[in-house]
Design a protein around this motif. Sequence first.
Motif, mmCIF file in Angstrom:
data_model
loop_
_atom_site.group_PDB
_atom_site.id
_atom_site.type_symbol
_atom_site.label_atom_id
_atom_site.label_comp_id
_atom_site.label_asym_id
_atom_site.label_seq_id
_atom_site.Cartn_x
_atom_site.Cartn_y
_atom_site.Cartn_z
ATOM 1 N N ASP A 90 0.814 -1.379 -0.081
ATOM 2 C CA ASP A 90 -0.072 -0.165 -0.124
ATOM 3 C C ASP A 90 0.853 1.192 -0.024
ATOM 4 O OD1 ASP A 90 -2.251 -1.604 0.016
ATOM 5 O OD2 ASP A 90 -2.759 -1.293 2.368
ATOM 6 N N PHE A 91 2.141 1.120 0.715
ATOM 7 C CA PHE A 91 2.801 2.224 0.597
ATOM 8 C C PHE A 91 4.240 1.754 -0.115
ATOM 9 C CE2 PHE A 91 1.084 3.280 4.806
ATOM 10 C CZ PHE A 91 0.019 4.076 4.432
ATOM 11 N N ASP A 92 4.784 2.478 -1.074
ATOM 12 C CA ASP A 92 5.962 2.286 -1.537
ATOM 13 C C ASP A 92 7.235 2.447 -0.650
ATOM 14 O OD1 ASP A 92 5.027 1.719 -4.097
ATOM 15 O OD2 ASP A 92 5.212 3.806 -4.563
ATOM 16 N N VAL A 93 6.940 3.713 0.244
ATOM 17 C CA VAL A 93 7.965 4.114 1.507
ATOM 18 C C VAL A 93 7.281 4.350 2.253
ATOM 19 C CG1 VAL A 93 9.938 5.548 1.962
ATOM 20 C CG2 VAL A 93 9.620 4.755 -0.555
ATOM 21 N N ALA A 94 7.892 4.159 3.600
ATOM 22 C CA ALA A 94 7.272 4.515 4.849
ATOM 23 C C ALA A 94 8.289 4.702 5.935
ATOM 24 C CB ALA A 94 6.382 3.121 5.588
ATOM 25 N N ASN A 95 7.985 5.499 7.037
ATOM 26 C CA ASN A 95 8.701 5.891 7.884
ATOM 27 C C ASN A 95 8.275 5.050 9.281
ATOM 28 O OD1 ASN A 95 11.127 7.622 8.369
ATOM 29 N ND2 ASN A 95 10.098 8.998 9.790
ATOM 30 N N LEU A 96 9.487 4.107 10.029
ATOM 31 C CA LEU A 96 8.855 3.480 11.020
ATOM 32 C C LEU A 96 10.145 3.336 11.930
ATOM 33 C CD1 LEU A 96 9.157 0.445 10.074
ATOM 34 C CD2 LEU A 96 7.353 0.725 8.965
ATOM 35 N N GLY A 97 9.889 2.700 13.054
ATOM 36 C CA GLY A 97 10.871 2.221 13.857
ATOM 37 C C GLY A 97 11.659 1.035 13.867
ATOM 38 N N PRO A 98 12.997 0.883 13.651
ATOM 39 C CA PRO A 98 13.811 -0.393 13.330
ATOM 40 C C PRO A 98 13.521 -1.508 14.315
ATOM 41 C CG PRO A 98 15.110 1.247 14.542
ATOM 42 C CD PRO A 98 13.713 2.183 14.098
ATOM 43 N N ALA A 99 13.104 -1.063 15.633
ATOM 44 C CA ALA A 99 12.830 -2.418 16.512
ATOM 45 C C ALA A 99 11.683 -3.165 15.846
ATOM 46 C CB ALA A 99 12.714 -1.956 17.718
ATOM 47 N N GLN A 100 10.500 -2.448 15.288
ATOM 48 C CA GLN A 100 9.591 -3.056 15.086
ATOM 49 C C GLN A 100 9.866 -3.722 13.577
ATOM 50 O OE1 GLN A 100 6.062 -0.334 14.347
ATOM 51 N NE2 GLN A 100 4.648 -1.932 14.488
ATOM 52 N N LEU A 101 10.366 -2.990 12.747
ATOM 53 C CA LEU A 101 10.865 -3.472 11.417
ATOM 54 C C LEU A 101 11.683 -4.781 11.729
ATOM 55 C CD1 LEU A 101 11.354 -3.308 8.348
ATOM 56 C CD2 LEU A 101 13.457 -1.812 9.046
ATOM 57 N N TYR A 102 12.545 -4.800 12.484
ATOM 58 C CA TYR A 102 13.502 -6.359 12.685
ATOM 59 C C TYR A 102 12.365 -7.313 12.968
ATOM 60 C CZ TYR A 102 17.625 -3.179 12.675
ATOM 61 O OH TYR A 102 18.999 -2.817 12.489
ATOM 62 N N GLU A 103 11.611 -7.073 13.981
ATOM 63 C CA GLU A 103 10.622 -8.109 14.236
ATOM 64 C C GLU A 103 9.540 -8.625 13.475
ATOM 65 O OE1 GLU A 103 10.330 -9.873 17.638
ATOM 66 O OE2 GLU A 103 12.488 -9.040 17.170
ATOM 67 N N PHE A 129 20.725 5.356 18.836
ATOM 68 C CA PHE A 129 19.602 4.884 18.360
ATOM 69 C C PHE A 129 18.820 5.515 17.108
ATOM 70 C CE2 PHE A 129 14.808 5.147 19.468
ATOM 71 C CZ PHE A 129 14.566 3.803 19.403
ATOM 72 N N TRP A 130 18.044 4.875 16.488
ATOM 73 C CA TRP A 130 17.279 5.270 15.278
ATOM 74 C C TRP A 130 15.868 5.148 15.818
ATOM 75 C CZ3 TRP A 130 19.968 1.263 11.984
ATOM 76 C CH2 TRP A 130 21.394 1.848 11.546
ATOM 77 N N GLN A 131 15.197 6.314 15.763
ATOM 78 C CA GLN A 131 13.797 6.322 16.242
ATOM 79 C C GLN A 131 12.902 6.215 14.994
ATOM 80 O OE1 GLN A 131 12.736 8.638 19.522
ATOM 81 N NE2 GLN A 131 10.585 9.165 18.701
ATOM 82 N N SER A 132 13.466 6.159 13.950
ATOM 83 C CA SER A 132 12.839 6.212 12.799
ATOM 84 C C SER A 132 13.953 5.859 11.557
ATOM 85 C CB SER A 132 11.733 7.212 12.156
ATOM 86 O OG SER A 132 12.413 8.378 12.163
ATOM 87 N N VAL A 133 13.517 4.687 10.631
ATOM 88 C CA VAL A 133 14.142 4.724 9.527
ATOM 89 C C VAL A 133 13.223 4.769 8.209
ATOM 90 C CG1 VAL A 133 16.027 3.441 10.648
ATOM 91 C CG2 VAL A 133 13.954 2.213 9.880
ATOM 92 N N ALA A 134 13.803 5.124 7.098
ATOM 93 C CA ALA A 134 13.085 5.084 5.824
ATOM 94 C C ALA A 134 12.911 3.695 5.169
ATOM 95 C CB ALA A 134 13.359 6.083 4.971
ATOM 96 N N VAL A 135 11.862 3.289 5.022
ATOM 97 C CA VAL A 135 12.009 1.723 4.557
ATOM 98 C C VAL A 135 11.056 1.589 3.194
ATOM 99 C CG1 VAL A 135 12.508 0.606 6.829
ATOM 100 C CG2 VAL A 135 10.097 0.989 5.792
ATOM 101 N N ALA A 136 11.329 0.665 2.384
ATOM 102 C CA ALA A 136 10.754 0.518 1.109
ATOM 103 C C ALA A 136 10.035 -0.864 0.859
ATOM 104 C CB ALA A 136 11.659 0.722 -0.160
ATOM 105 N N ASN A 137 9.001 -0.799 0.269
ATOM 106 C CA ASN A 137 8.281 -2.219 -0.015
ATOM 107 C C ASN A 137 9.308 -2.766 -0.935
ATOM 108 O OD1 ASN A 137 6.836 -3.655 -2.847
ATOM 109 N ND2 ASN A 137 5.615 -3.882 -0.805
ATOM 110 N N CYS A 138 9.588 -4.072 -0.667
ATOM 111 C CA CYS A 138 10.525 -4.986 -1.338
ATOM 112 C C CYS A 138 10.387 -4.931 -2.806
ATOM 113 C CB CYS A 138 10.775 -6.549 -0.760
ATOM 114 S SG CYS A 138 11.528 -6.413 0.688
ATOM 115 N N GLU A 139 9.239 -5.465 -3.213
ATOM 116 C CA GLU A 139 8.807 -5.432 -4.769
ATOM 117 C C GLU A 139 8.949 -4.222 -5.284
ATOM 118 O OE1 GLU A 139 5.178 -7.054 -7.537
ATOM 119 O OE2 GLU A 139 5.312 -7.046 -5.406
#
Length: 333
Positions: free
Chosen positions: A85-98, A229-239
């Motif tokens: 739904d998002f090409d890019v999102a801004n979120l916390g790395p701890a949640q991303l890792y999990e 600590f990174w409170q947020s990182v820019a992440v992209a949808n893999c595809e």
Amino acid sequence: MTGTGSGVRRVVVLVMVLLLSWTAGCGGSGESRTPAVSFGGVRDQGSSGYAVAELKGFFTQQGLTVSPTWATSGTVLMQGVASGDFDVANLGPAQLYEAIRNGACARVLRPTQGAAYGVIAQTGLGLDTTLPYPRVLTQLRGRTVGVAARGAAQELVLRSLLTEAGLDPDTDVTWVAIGGGAAAVSAFAAGQVDAAMSYPQLEVNLRATGAAFDKLVDLAGANSPLGEFWQSVAVANCEWADDHPDLVMKFCHALNQGVRALEQQPDAGPQAFAHLGLGSNPGQARSLWDRYKTPVVEVPPLTEENWRHQTMFTPHGTAPAFSEYVVDGCSTA
């Protein structure tokens, strides 16, 4: 002859329609030539780099149109980027890792904010704010603690801090999801929780409503207990990232320009805060920027060491493979 002539005309019209459709589909209009990037984020200082890139035309200079969707929790953003739904999102790395550990996929572009959290408590509790960390957090034993959403970045980080203070985060506190924005302000102001994981937006809005709070721990900056600590990182949808590497690099270049502008241009930060709704007027936005800018202009770099550092705030203490999930060259594009 009349029937034959009308038939020829119909064929000519049909061919012209097909040609026009094909031309439009191949970029005949200016709008179709501009790739649209869907972005999901929260209206907080972690989105300042994106805001500046939009306000100063850096995305436009790269031939991109960025369409933002504003959410209130990292859970919604993680689901959105994983689903496409998002090409890019801004979120916390701890949640991303999990999420990656549980089978989700996302490509990390760059960190966008350093530590900006805090722990606040109701003034009526009379907690001692002068105690050193982590001892100050032992006063939360038996208390209710508010976070934006259960299992999201705020809770994951605070759980690690409570553990360091010798508390069991599963039994010594009661977790309450209070949402974000106005919902979080109302919940804390109404006394629905004893304490909460705070962030600048929450603190600003509480003060604006006249609600008082005690600051137990200030977690802003690299010298806080959170470190690099990174409170947020820019992440992209893999595809999206894998199929459009050129677009990814254009997006990264524009975002990096936005981040650099926050560091180098005095007007960029206040303008970003005003654009994000942090402050009711330009003067207040500037005042808030002066107070809360440190985590935005001093973002710990994207290195393997800092990548591993984020595991301190995850339940399992493991990080995804750096080379597999980090987009090479984005942070310096």
